[in-house]
Enzyme design. Structure first.
Site, mmCIF file in Angstrom:
data_model
loop_
_atom_site.group_PDB
_atom_site.id
_atom_site.type_symbol
_atom_site.label_atom_id
_atom_site.label_comp_id
_atom_site.label_asym_id
_atom_site.label_seq_id
_atom_site.Cartn_x
_atom_site.Cartn_y
_atom_site.Cartn_z
ATOM 1 C CE1 TYR A 144 -6.473 4.868 -1.850
ATOM 2 C CE2 TYR A 144 -4.689 4.581 -0.272
ATOM 3 C CZ TYR A 144 -5.965 4.276 -0.710
ATOM 4 O OH TYR A 144 -6.732 3.388 -0.008
ATOM 5 N NE ARG A 156 -12.274 -5.120 7.688
ATOM 6 C CZ ARG A 156 -13.079 -4.804 6.678
ATOM 7 N NH1 ARG A 156 -13.418 -5.726 5.778
ATOM 8 N NH2 ARG A 156 -13.556 -3.581 6.558
ATOM 9 C CE LYS A 174 -7.912 -2.763 -3.220
ATOM 10 N NZ LYS A 174 -8.582 -1.706 -2.446
ATOM 11 C CB THR A 227 -6.957 2.645 -4.760
ATOM 12 O OG1 THR A 227 -6.178 1.520 -4.342
ATOM 13 C CG2 THR A 227 -8.283 2.617 -4.001
ATOM 14 C CB SER A 286 -0.884 -0.004 1.256
ATOM 15 O OG SER A 286 -1.485 1.255 1.452
ATOM 16 C CG HIS A 293 -11.435 0.904 0.037
ATOM 17 N ND1 HIS A 293 -10.676 1.526 -0.925
ATOM 18 C CD2 HIS A 293 -10.736 1.042 1.197
ATOM 19 C CE1 HIS A 293 -9.576 2.027 -0.369
ATOM 20 N NE2 HIS A 293 -9.589 1.737 0.920
#
Length: 348
Positions: free
Chosen positions: A130, A298, A219, A156, A106, A243
């Site tokens: 991003y 997660r 994404k 994203t 990320s 998301h």
């Protein structure tokens, strides 16, 4: 205690992570309906298993844009891994490499891209981007990632602004002072996501193209209209994603959106999915509906919270074993035998 399935890791993480960290990872937007629906939607899909199919030799390998991985589960981009484990993203990278799968790092990592690369040399990694209002920041990140051997760029698309996650608002969520967004140090203030550029459009794909030779994966796609635009703009892949239910509440579960995206794309680019994968049989359902690979968010963090790199490897190994078993019980000996014929939607 014996860790038998992914929810065992969830129970552990909830018990042992600081509340503010657990709440941040668990959060969904508004009522969390989309977050919960991502999981519930799998229960409405039934298998049509085939018998007497010789499943003595199983082959569960697949390819991501031409690169082989050991099974069709990768690690989705999530932020702030140091909230789950001191070594943060370095542990994530090592676990992914050990399991021979793809890790999407990320923009909001708590380790630098250089540290992530050095932790697991030669591992398959993509970089999630991003786009910031200061385009120079994004340009430098993309070029750093490419120079470090990252093999894909994941843009994203579903975060012009951050969704309203109530627990984070109540907790006044902020990274602890000793943690930094290492790739953005000096670029902007940690507690302020407002420096993301809400003016990004499809035209910016051409700008990204001009910065890098890396394949571009978008994404956050949930509709056939956007899938069609992705094809038209020449990207190499789509991750069907909402998301983790953290952005617009009330959208479709990703496994439901997958069907219309796959239909629109007609094999012109690779389609992946994240959101709601909790068992090997979920992976099989997603592949039957046309996903090339799925990514976990997660559950990867729960694995880290349990035992760092080792815990995450264990999560991946459980999913791998469950996936292999589900495939065999459904009558498929290799990925190429999985198809739409394998599932039906029930009216539950």
């Amino acid at each position: 205690m014996a860790m038998v399935c992914l929810s065992d890791f969830e129970v552990y993480a909830k018990k042992y992570l600081p509340k503010i960290a657990w709440d941040f990872f668990a959060a969904g937007a508004d009522d969390c309906s989309t977050r919960d629906e991502n999981i519930l939607a799998y229960k409405r899909i039934r298998f049509r298993p085939r018998m007497l199919r010789d499943v003595s030799m199983m082959d569960i390998r697949t390819k991501l844009l031409g690169t082989e991985i050991s099974f069709p589960v990768g690690i989705a981009p999530t932020g702030f891994h140091q909230l789950a484990w001191p070594d943060g993203e370095k542990s994530t990278a090592r676990a992914a490499k050990a399991m021979n799968t793809c890790y999407i790092a990320s923009t909001y990592s708590t380790c630098t891209l250089e540290e992530i690369s050095a932790a697991a040399p030669g591992g398959l990694r993509w970089f999630q981007l991003y786009i910031h209002r200061n385009r120079m920041v994004s340009q430098q990140l993309v070029q750093r990632a490419e120079a470090l051997g990252f093999q894909g760029l994941v843009l994203t698309a579903d975060l012009p602004y951050t969704g309203k996650r109530r627990d984070d608002v109540r907790n006044g969520f902020c990274l602890p002072p000793h943690m930094k967004l290492k790739n953005l140090e000096g670029a902007f203030e940690v507690c302020q996501m407002s420096l993301l550029d809400p003016s990004v459009t499809w035209n910016d794909i051409y700008w990204l193209r001009s910065l890098t030779h890396l394949p571009i994966i978008i994404k956050g796609i949930l509709t056939k209209e956007d899938a069609e635009l992705a094809v038209r703009h020449g990207v190499q892949g789509i991750i069907v994603s909402n998301h983790g239910g953290r952005q617009l509440d009330g959208g479709p579960a990703t496994i439901e959106a997958l069907v219309e995206v796959v239909e629109a794309v007609q094999g012109r680019l690779e389609v992946y999915l994240d959101g709601g994968i909790r068992k090997g049989s979920d992976v099989l359902k997603a592949l039957a509906l046309g996903a090339k690979c799925v990514f976990i968010g997660r559950p990867a963090l729960w694995g880290l919270a349990y035992k760092g790199e080792e815990g995450l490897q264990e999560v991946l190994r459980i999913l791998q074993d469950e996936f292999r078993l589900s495939m065999a019980l459904a009558g498929c000996a290799s990925i190429s035998e999985i198809g739409r014929h394998l599932v039906q939607f029930s009216n539950l």
